[in-house]
Scaffold this active site. Structure first.
Site, PDB file in Angstrom:
ATOM      1  N   SER A   1      -9.765   1.626   2.740  1.00 17.79           N
ATOM      2  CA  SER A   1      -8.924   2.398   1.854  1.00 17.79           C
ATOM      3  C   SER A   1      -7.866   1.584   1.114  1.00 17.79           C
ATOM      4  O   SER A   1      -7.265   2.085   0.168  1.00 17.79           O
ATOM      5  CB  SER A   1      -8.214   3.505   2.646  1.00 17.79           C
ATOM      6  OG  SER A   1      -7.360   2.927   3.624  1.00 17.79           O
TER       7      SER A   1
ATOM      8  N   SER B   1      -9.882  -0.745   6.884  1.00 17.47           N
ATOM      9  CA  SER B   1      -9.323  -0.569   5.539  1.00 17.47           C
ATOM     10  C   SER B   1      -8.671  -1.790   4.914  1.00 17.47           C
ATOM     11  O   SER B   1      -8.359  -1.761   3.721  1.00 17.47           O
ATOM     12  CB  SER B   1      -8.335   0.588   5.525  1.00 17.47           C
ATOM     13  OG  SER B   1      -9.052   1.787   5.406  1.00 17.47           O
TER      14      SER B   1
ATOM     15  N   LYS C   1       0.843  -1.203   0.000  1.00 14.08           N
ATOM     16  CA  LYS C   1       0.000   0.000   0.000  1.00 14.08           C
ATOM     17  C   LYS C   1       0.885   1.263   0.000  1.00 14.08           C
ATOM     18  O   LYS C   1       1.939   1.277   0.660  1.00 14.08           O
ATOM     19  CB  LYS C   1      -0.892  -0.026   1.247  1.00 14.08           C
ATOM     20  CG  LYS C   1      -1.965   1.055   1.295  1.00 14.08           C
ATOM     21  CD  LYS C   1      -2.901   0.838   2.485  1.00 14.08           C
ATOM     22  CE  LYS C   1      -3.984   1.888   2.583  1.00 14.08           C
ATOM     23  NZ  LYS C   1      -4.929   1.637   3.695  1.00 14.08           N
TER      24      LYS C   1
HETATM   25  N1  GLN Z   1     -13.146   4.087   6.364  1.00  9.63           N
HETATM   26  C1  GLN Z   1     -12.497   4.385   7.607  1.00  9.63           C
HETATM   27  C2  GLN Z   1     -12.063   5.830   7.605  1.00  9.63           C
HETATM   28  O1  GLN Z   1     -12.369   6.483   6.673  1.00  9.63           O
HETATM   29  C3  GLN Z   1     -11.338   3.470   7.835  1.00  9.63           C
HETATM   30  C4  GLN Z   1     -10.100   3.841   7.125  1.00  9.63           C
HETATM   31  C5  GLN Z   1      -8.946   2.937   7.425  1.00  9.63           C
HETATM   32  O2  GLN Z   1      -9.093   1.886   8.049  1.00  9.63           O
HETATM   33  N2  GLN Z   1      -7.777   3.387   7.052  1.00  9.63           N
HETATM   34  O3  GLN Z   1     -11.424   6.314   8.483  1.00  9.63           O
END
Ligand code: GLN
Length: 455
Positions: free
Chosen positions: A149, A173, A74
């Site tokens: 994400s 994410s 990532k």
């Molecule tokens: N969707 C969640 C957020 O927007 C989780 C994001 C993540 O786990 N990096 O914070």
């Protein structure tokens, strides 16, 4: 072929690391223009690594646990000489000057890093649509978001572009895109994997973890990246168990699995049908199923987002345009901007008592109650995401976007391990089952996922 079988066939010289890399790179060339899972690749660099592994295998020398597997990373994890942008224009030219601890470990175990994957800007999202590189398509449900994400990592696995990918999981994410793309993803217990070299979203919630097409890939990668790191004081000073043996488990005779009513109540019926089928399978495999209730579920999202805003605001103060790239406020997208503004507001002394301190109190409450719940069972099983992924480009208001996270944020708030694997298809779109366990009982999640997979 399972990932562990692939490593063995590379070590046995039935397949070379170079051939494996070529095969995967061909898929990248063929599909990445459409899917946009990788944002940067370096074939010559990967080829050198693969050739060296092949040479050592030929000479009968020892090779590492990941020998010849192709790995995607990532874009918020530092890899030397790659652009570590976190998909943000803020860091669009920032070149990694060092390796994150997890990257050094992967290299020591002969993983072949092929490139960096797409993600939501600074990991703040659930759809991979807020990336400066544009959205990633869902290979398992074309035209739909891959989740986020870590959407690029999940899409890379789903389309066969790499064997294992790393993601980061602050509120879901890793698990959310694993669910939407029909692959396996795992968020370890907080402190099991070093975060050194990860660009923080919210440091008290962030964990790095693997995505793969099967549980052996997850277990192999955990065996490589877990463990104490003197550079990350939040890592635990403990021996970590070996996970791979649990990835061939086929029975759940000694396990109790809890199903939480409120988790099903917030989820689409069609998704629940698939989850119930998987729970029946868990029962057929020998698990005792218990019904549980957890009323704090309504506290999850507000608690998570308040903590996320405050910690993210603080993490972004270094992006002031002096040392790294651009001043974040000037170039970031609307979601990152929202978090910085609200984070700044509620970090002020006069408001922090009202919001942030309340969120910390709620966090303790959720943690205690969830641990109590886990006191009765080995595993809590339920849906990973309560609804199907939307079509790319569809406009969602922030609350609807946040609603994707209602079932995943609890594991981050409490620090417990949680995995997601494919439960089935609803309207031809994959849906995932989430398995959660007590802190440091990551192996039980692996054991349960393995029994489901091998069934
Ligand atoms: N969707 C969640 C957020 O927007 C989780 C994001 C993540 O786990 N990096 O914070």
């Amino acid at each position: 072929m399972k990932i562990i079988d692939k490593v063995n066939s590379i070590k046995n010289q039935e397949l070379t690391a170079t051939e494996n890399l070529e095969q995967m790179y061909n898929v990248i060339q063929e599909k990445n223009d459409d899917i946009n899972a990788f944002v940067e690749t370096d074939l010559p660099r990967a080829q050198k690594v693969a050739e060296d592994i092949d040479k050592r295998i030929k000479n009968g020398e020892e090779t590492g646990k990941l020998a010849g597997l192709v790995i995607g990373i990532k874009s918020n994890i530092n890899v030397e000489d790659y652009i570590i942008s976190a998909a943000s224009p803020t860091l669009k030219d920032y070149i990694g000057s060092y390796n994150a601890t997890v990257i050094n470990k992967i290299q020591e175990e002969d993983g072949v890093i092929i490139g960096l994957t797409n993600m939501d800007e600074f990991a703040a999202g659930s759809s991979t649509e807020t990336s400066m590189y544009g959205p990633t398509d869902n290979p398992s449900a074309p035209g739909h978001i891959p989740g986020g994400s870590s959407g690029g990592s999940a899409a890379a696995i789903a389309s066969g572009m790499c064997d294992i990918a790393l993601g980061s999981d602050t509120g879901g994410s890793i698990r959310n895109p694993a669910s939407h793309c029909g692959v396996t993803g795992f968020k370890p217990t907080y402190g099991l994997v070093s975060r050194q070299g990860l660009l923080d979203l919210a440091m008290s919630l962030d964990q790095i973890g693997p995505l793969a097409k099967d549980v052996t890939g997850i277990a192999l990668m955990l065996d490589v990246i877990t463990g104490y790191d003197p550079y990350d004081p939040t890592t635990m000073k403990k021996e970590t168990p070996e996970f791979l043996p649990y990835a061939s488990n086929t029975s759940l005779d000694d396990m109790t699995v809890g199903v939480v009513k409120e988790f099903m109540d917030v989820t689409d019926d069609k998704i629940n049908n698939k989850i119930n089928q998987s729970i029946d399978t868990l029962s057929n495999l020998g698990a005792e199923i218990k019904e549980l209730t957890f009323e704090d579920i309504t506290l999850g999202l507000p608690t998570y987002y308040l903590i996320n805003y405050v910690e993210f605001f603080s993490a972004t103060r270094k992006y002031d345009g002096r040392k790294y790239g651009e001043r974040i406020e000037e170039v970031c997208g609307p979601e990152v901007s929202r978090r910085i503004q609200i984070g700044s507001y509620i970090s002020q002394k006069e408001f922090s008592g009202k919001y942030y301190k309340k969120a910390l109190q709620a966090r303790s409450l959720i943690r205690n109650d969830f641990n109590d719940l886990l006191g009765n069972v080995d595993i809590i099983a339920g849906p990973t995401v309560p609804k199907l992924p939307h079509k790319i480009g569809e406009q969602l208001d922030p609350m609807d976007m946040y609603a994707y996270d209602v079932l995943t944020v609890l594991a981050n708030i409490t620090g417990i391990p949680a995995g997601s694997m494919k439960a089935g298809l609803v309207d031809d779109i994959p849906v995932g089952i989430q398995l959660q366990a007590k802190p440091e009982e990551d192996y039980k999640v692996i054991k349960t996922m393995s029994a489901l997979e091998n069934n």
